[in-house]
Write a protein that holds these residues in place. Structure first.
Motif, short mmCIF file in Angstrom:
data_model
loop_
_atom_site.label_atom_id
_atom_site.label_comp_id
_atom_site.label_asym_id
_atom_site.label_seq_id
_atom_site.Cartn_x
_atom_site.Cartn_y
_atom_site.Cartn_z
N PRO A 85 -5.78 8.13 -5.54
CA PRO A 85 -4.82 8.62 -6.53
C PRO A 85 -3.80 9.60 -5.97
N GLU A 86 -4.09 10.27 -4.88
CA GLU A 86 -3.16 11.24 -4.32
C GLU A 86 -2.24 10.66 -3.26
N ILE A 87 -2.69 9.55 -2.66
CA ILE A 87 -1.92 8.93 -1.58
C ILE A 87 -1.67 7.48 -1.99
N PRO A 88 -0.45 7.00 -1.95
CA PRO A 88 -0.16 5.65 -2.42
C PRO A 88 -0.57 4.55 -1.43
N VAL A 89 -1.82 4.61 -0.97
CA VAL A 89 -2.33 3.63 -0.01
C VAL A 89 -3.73 3.24 -0.46
N ASN A 90 -4.10 1.97 -0.27
CA ASN A 90 -5.43 1.55 -0.67
C ASN A 90 -6.49 2.15 0.27
N ILE A 91 -7.71 2.23 -0.23
CA ILE A 91 -8.77 2.93 0.52
C ILE A 91 -9.16 2.21 1.81
N TYR A 92 -8.95 0.90 1.85
CA TYR A 92 -9.30 0.16 3.08
C TYR A 92 -8.31 0.50 4.19
N ASP A 93 -7.01 0.41 3.89
CA ASP A 93 -5.99 0.73 4.90
C ASP A 93 -5.96 2.22 5.22
N LEU A 94 -6.42 3.03 4.30
CA LEU A 94 -6.49 4.47 4.53
C LEU A 94 -7.60 4.82 5.53
N GLY A 95 -8.50 3.87 5.77
CA GLY A 95 -9.57 4.08 6.74
C GLY A 95 -10.80 4.74 6.15
N LEU A 96 -10.94 4.68 4.83
CA LEU A 96 -12.10 5.29 4.19
C LEU A 96 -13.33 4.38 4.22
N ILE A 97 -13.13 3.10 4.49
CA ILE A 97 -14.25 2.15 4.54
C ILE A 97 -14.71 2.03 5.99
N TYR A 98 -15.94 2.43 6.24
CA TYR A 98 -16.50 2.39 7.59
C TYR A 98 -17.25 1.11 7.87
N GLY A 99 -17.72 0.44 6.84
CA GLY A 99 -18.45 -0.79 7.07
C GLY A 99 -18.75 -1.53 5.78
#
Length: 168
Positions: A85-99
């Motif tokens: 919600p704070e950054i207009p980028v999806n969580i996958y491309d943001l690098g929040l998904i590790y696996g």
């Protein structure tokens, strides 16, 4: 001083020989392989022959729950629909998904982090990920493991995310 018997070399063992120098092997040259009288048509046919085996090779079958598989890619697509919600980028491309691990029974386990432990969506984001992944056809059960080690940093973002945020 005692005279100890010397052991003879083992059968088949290589013998060592000292030498002063060794002539380096001749380097291969393209001219050595290609005949000077090769016509352009023959050269083209040789190139086709080289590519023939490569082009006939087909990728091995990938199960649906492995990277490249249909179910796995559907889960990734679902993750790409969730935006920070704070950054207009999806969580996958943001690098929040590790696996993402999916077993043969359709149970998906997503290992993820957040930008900081004090992130305003720390309580809601893992639940949203679990709901979205669980809603993917073929996924029977979804679980989210929220971890903090290794910590997230901007280097984990995809190039697309960096471009979107003006970091490239």
């Amino acid at each position: 001083m005692t005279d100890e018997p010397t052991n003879p070399p083992l059968s088949g063992a290589p013998l060592a020989e000292e030498v002063d120098s060794v002539t380096p092997p001749r380097r291969a040259r393209v001219e050595d392989v290609i005949e000077d009288n090769e016509s352009p048509a023959e050269k083209l046919e040789r190139k086709k022959d080289y590519l023939d085996g490569f082009l006939k090779e087909r990728p091995q079958a990938v199960s649906g729950n492995e990277p490249g598989g249909e179910l796995y890619e559907s889960v990734i697509a679902a993750l790409k629909e969730i935006f920070d919600p704070e950054i207009p980028v999806n969580i996958y491309d943001l690098g929040l998904i590790y696996g993402v691990d999916i077993d043969d029974n359709g149970r998906a386990v997503v290992t993820m982090t957040l930008t900081t432990p004090h992130c305003p969506v720390a309580e809601s984001m893992p639940g949203e990920v679990e709901l979205r992944v669980g809603a993917v056809p073929g996924v029977g059960d979804a679980e989210v493991n929220l971890i903090w080690d290794p910590p997230w940093d901007p280097g984990k973002m995809s190039d697309e995310a960096k471009l979107e945020l003006g970091m490239l």
